[in-house]
Design an enzyme around this catalytic site. Structure first.
Site, PDB file in Angstrom:
ATOM      1  N   GLN A   1     -15.153  31.669  60.299  1.00  0.00           N
ATOM      2  CA  GLN A   1     -15.610  32.606  61.325  1.00  0.00           C
ATOM      3  C   GLN A   1     -17.017  32.243  61.790  1.00  0.00           C
ATOM      4  O   GLN A   1     -17.965  32.313  61.017  1.00  0.00           O
ATOM      5  CB  GLN A   1     -15.594  34.041  60.793  1.00  0.00           C
ATOM      6  N   GLY A   2     -17.139  31.856  63.056  1.00  0.00           N
ATOM      7  CA  GLY A   2     -18.423  31.496  63.636  1.00  0.00           C
ATOM      8  C   GLY A   2     -18.933  32.586  64.554  1.00  0.00           C
ATOM      9  O   GLY A   2     -18.920  32.433  65.787  1.00  0.00           O
TER      10      GLY A   2
ATOM     11  N   SER B   1     -21.889  35.204  63.394  1.00  0.00           N
ATOM     12  CA  SER B   1     -23.300  35.523  63.176  1.00  0.00           C
ATOM     13  C   SER B   1     -24.201  34.346  63.536  1.00  0.00           C
ATOM     14  O   SER B   1     -23.810  33.177  63.408  1.00  0.00           O
ATOM     15  CB  SER B   1     -23.533  35.909  61.716  1.00  0.00           C
TER      16      SER B   1
ATOM     17  N   SER C   1     -18.015  31.720  57.076  1.00  0.00           N
ATOM     18  CA  SER C   1     -17.193  31.746  55.866  1.00  0.00           C
ATOM     19  C   SER C   1     -16.284  30.527  55.772  1.00  0.00           C
ATOM     20  O   SER C   1     -15.499  30.266  56.678  1.00  0.00           O
ATOM     21  CB  SER C   1     -16.349  33.024  55.845  1.00  0.00           C
TER      22      SER C   1
ATOM     23  N   GLU D   1     -10.833  43.412  60.595  1.00  0.00           N
ATOM     24  CA  GLU D   1     -11.722  43.160  59.463  1.00  0.00           C
ATOM     25  C   GLU D   1     -12.142  44.450  58.782  1.00  0.00           C
ATOM     26  O   GLU D   1     -12.278  44.510  57.565  1.00  0.00           O
ATOM     27  CB  GLU D   1     -12.957  42.388  59.952  1.00  0.00           C
TER      28      GLU D   1
END
Length: 377
Positions: free
Chosen positions: A121-122, A124, A156, A239
């Site tokens: 997951q890109g 933040s 992550s 999420e």
């Protein structure tokens, strides 16, 4: 609202329990927590077993209630967690299933379900803090590609991922929530640098990702250009909605184990500790009921969790921290021994009021979307 299970749902539960009872004793031992290539292989192997047994699509094609039963039973049985697969199975996959084109669903969903590809997951960024919409990673059109430059943090499983769900800014002149686009980025694309980050608990499941004029096909865009914030809200609803459901079951198991440990080492004689464990027992029972309520609401609204997920995530984050603070009280002097159960869990619990949206963000969502309060300035 009826929170009971139908006969078909209970039949699914019974069949799943039987299958887990047969397959779990034959699993290989889990690899070292620091060996991420081995952990990736282990997690993908478990997903392949689920696929071959007909349980792989439970996160997307099954009803939310069936998904909840699956999470409950696998956690109770001590089955492997989704691990390196969690972004693909619980975040990117459901988003693509809900928002992707037919071609995108055909390309990306089957490899996730078969245990062949890992996603990261890109979202933040170093300078955006809790304000995700303040992201600065820039993408501009060049023919049939976007050219992306910027950086991400807390990505992550980036070091073992094949794909990344990536948020980029495609219109810097638009209001910050309207100039964002959701892309699927192949992690072997030239121009990507991954730098693992070590956490307080000593693990390295996160990484910084640097993007230097990385070319991403326009065909990899999920949703319309500049409509990525809406698509992102779909991702975050999953999420915050059912992704933590299995962890509630795990916390209830830990609570039982804490009570047993307290009786063995004499800490049970402390009335304050008994009151705390009793209150936490009520908290996690209520959180499980809230999960069931959210799942029922999601079924009524087409399968996508709503703002009620923020209520759950807000309270669960704090309850989990309280649980592992209680574990430290039970352990006494052993609370600093990293080889003891619950010590590393206590360290990792500190992140829960930040991960998946900070508690401050969840308070704002509850205030504005559920209570109807005006937005702050």
């Amino acid at each position: 609202m009826d929170l009971t299970y139908t006969p078909d749902e209970e039949d699914f539960r019974a069949r799943l329990r039987e299958w887990l009872g047969k397959v779990l004793p034959g699993l290989p031992p889990k690899p070292s927590p620091d060996d991420w290539p081995a952990r990736r292989a282990y997690d993908l192997g478990w997903q392949r077993r689920l696929h071959d047994a007909g349980y792989a699509d439970v996160h997307w094609d099954a009803s939310p209630t069936t998904r909840l039963i699956f999470l409950e039973e696998t956690e109770k049985a001590g089955a492997p967690y989704v691990g390196a697969n969690f972004v693909g199975l619980l975040h990117a996959g459901p988003t693509i299933a809900a928002e992707g084109t037919r071609e995108q669903r055909a390309r990306w969903l089957p490899p996730i379900l078969r245990g062949e590809e890992v996603w990261c997951q890109g979202f933040s960024e170093p300078e955006a803090g809790s304000d995700l919409a303040a992201l600065r990673t820039r993408a501009w059109r060049d023919g049939d590609h976007y050219v992306v430059t910027g950086s991400k943090i807390w990505t992550s499983h980036a070091e073992v991922a094949d794909w990344c769900e990536l948020l980029v800014r495609t219109d810097p002149s638009a209001p910050k929530h309207r100039g964002i686009t959701w892309l699927a980025l192949p992690m072997d694309t030239p121009g990507i640098t991954v730098r693992p980050l070590r956490t307080l608990a000593g693990s390295a499941e996160f990484a910084e990702v640097f993007l230097d004029e990385v070319r991403v096909p326009v065909a990899n865009r999920v949703g319309d250009e500049n409509d990525g914030w809406r698509v992102t809200m779909v991702t975050l609803s999953f999420e915050r909605g059912t992704a933590f459901a299995g962890e509630v079951v795990a916390c209830r198991r830990v609570l039982t184990e804490l009570a047993l440990q307290a009786r063995e080492n004499g800490r049970w004689d402390d009335p304050a500790l008994r009151r705390l464990l009793g209150r936490l027992n009520a908290e996690f029972r209520a959180l499980w009921r809230l999960t069931q309520w959210n799942v029922s609401a999601a079924e009524a609204s087409g399968g996508v969790p709503g703002a009620g997920g923020s209520v759950f995530k807000l309270r669960y984050s704090h309850a989990r921290q309280e649980l592992y603070d209680a574990a430290a009280d039970v352990l006494g002097p052993d609370r600093l021994d990293l080889d003891r159960p619950w010590t590393l869990d206590r360290l990792s619990s500190l992140s829960y009021t930040i991960a998946a949206g900070t508690s401050q963000i969840q308070h704002s969502i509850v205030a504005e979307r559920i209570l109807g309060l005006p937005k702050g300035r």
